[in-house]
Design a protein around this motif. Sequence first.
Motif: not given
Length: 643
Positions: A450-470
């Motif tokens: 759940p923690k990884l998925l929450q980070a993956l679908f965060a606004e910055d990750s979705v719109s900017k296609r950035r890496n999630t934090a570790a």
Amino acid sequence: MFDSIRNHSKILMGLLFLLVIPSFVLFGVDSYSRFEDKGAVVARVDGQKINQAEWDAAHQREVERIRASMPNLDVKLLDSAEARYATLERLVNDRLISLASEKQLLVTSDQRLARYLQQEPSIAGLRGPDGKLDMERYRQLAASQGMTPEMLESRVRRDLSNQQVIGGLQASVLASQSQTDAALQAYLQRREVQIQRWLPADFASKVQVTEADLEKFYQTQSERFRSVETADVEYLVLDTAALQKSITLAEQDLKTYYEQNLQRLAGQEQRRASHILITAAKDAPAAEREKARAKADELLAQARKTPQSFADLARKNSQDPGSSSKGGDLDFFARGAMVKSFEDAAFVLEKGAISDVVESEFGFHIIQLTDIKAAKAPSFETMRPQLEADLRKQQAQRQFAELAETFSNSVYEQAESLKPIADRLKLTVQQAQGVSRTPAAGALGVLANPKLLQALFAEDSVSKRRNTAAVEVAPNTLVSARIVNYRPAAIRPYAEVKDEVRNLFIQDKSAQLAKAEGIARLTEWKDQVAQAQVGAALVVSREQSAGQPQALVDAVLRADPARMPTLVGVDLGQQGYALVRVNKIVPRDTPTAQQQEQSRQQFTQLWAQAEAQAYLTHLKSQFKAEMLIEKPSAKTETNAKKP
């Protein structure tokens, strides 16, 4: 803007340093604590605040605990408003119990704490053959929970003190058999019923379908045709398993490790002994113990006079039911398997020798050592696979500790791609398609976290296609992921889902026709219950539903006993409609004495839980506990309709 900050981070750090230090001088550190953003206050207990951050952290711990014990559980159930509110209630209750413990001066002595820690399985397993606690492993156990040994002991002491608040109350509950029988007779009541079902499938051929009907159904039920938000992703895993693949072991390292662990690999020396036991409880009167000791001394003299008759003496005189029939033989055992006094005596004897009388908590023993099995070290070649696996794991764990910070910093600093850090650390970028914000039931692996998925679908990750934090998804496992292709949730076009629309339309209309037919028969027969055309009689209860839907069983048990026989109509939704004739109450089978005792114990536990809940309600009033979050409304849908 964010790119500029990343590229000039050192300059910004210097400016922030110059700005922050004077403000500390002018306003003080305490002023800053007031601005710490921990989210809104969600509850208060005795004036103490519980904020959103504490609630979130507590719920995350609860989710991880439940998922660890039930990995196949649908994560949606754990993230519902009801589940989150339950976590907040537990958090408030914990505060109440802790306050009550302090007010009542309930403390845990050093002796009780030591006794508990000695009996705790996770800690008892850290003891060596000599009975001493392996302090290094003990520190590791505490560290795995984010604590030092002192912090762990402090938490256990607090928990033991808090347990006294509710524990004493629950232990005082005693339920009589008559109370138990009265309660269970009502709850486990059985009723004879006859059922007539109207199934939607039987009405499907009667449903008239037009294109206009389908298009209207699609418009009014459009949410039923909404696609799930999904993404194709890349992800990088840093764990000991990945690091082990790149580790090359030197031959000399293997041999050195073998020599250093030779004693451990060889195992323990084992001894075989026979004994004669004369039982005597520790708290027995002195005269009784003296009599048992005299008997043991007499048998010792006989055993030493004719050692070859030891087995016969044991068969005739030993009071150990487990070994007396075998001539006292206890088979092979290593240190730690027997009580200490017995073990100490057995491990100093020579083969064939007979001990003096040995006293233990069980009574008085006479021991004859019959065999010795020396510890045997396996050869280097035999142990080579295990040695390699052990060394690879150890080196991988050290490498992980060294590389974890590098991994975390790199996926952030080079947020546009995972490839640079993968090349640097010799890791493999993995891919997955159709990943959703909520993992499917039974999903395993890092992409179900759940923690990884929450980070993956965060606004910055979705719109900017950035890496999630570790994200730490498991001990010694860090993961970073990025979205490659994103598909938002959307209502699918009519042309794409036309077949689904048709099927659902027919299902809904068939269920409506089945319900209408059932209600018509109920109206026809309600004044002539005996004329109702229903099936064969069967018995249902909360314990045994006889394969019937829960809504039907609930409706049957709600029927007024004074009006039996009576008809009950039950709307089963997509399962159709049922008409039930409730004939009579069926007496329960007379339980055995064992079943009565089990049910009394279960009822006592339920009563104790009710008492505890009532006391917590009292504590909420005493300490002015208040929930500042509204409890989710229970949207219970009942399909059972009264005639």
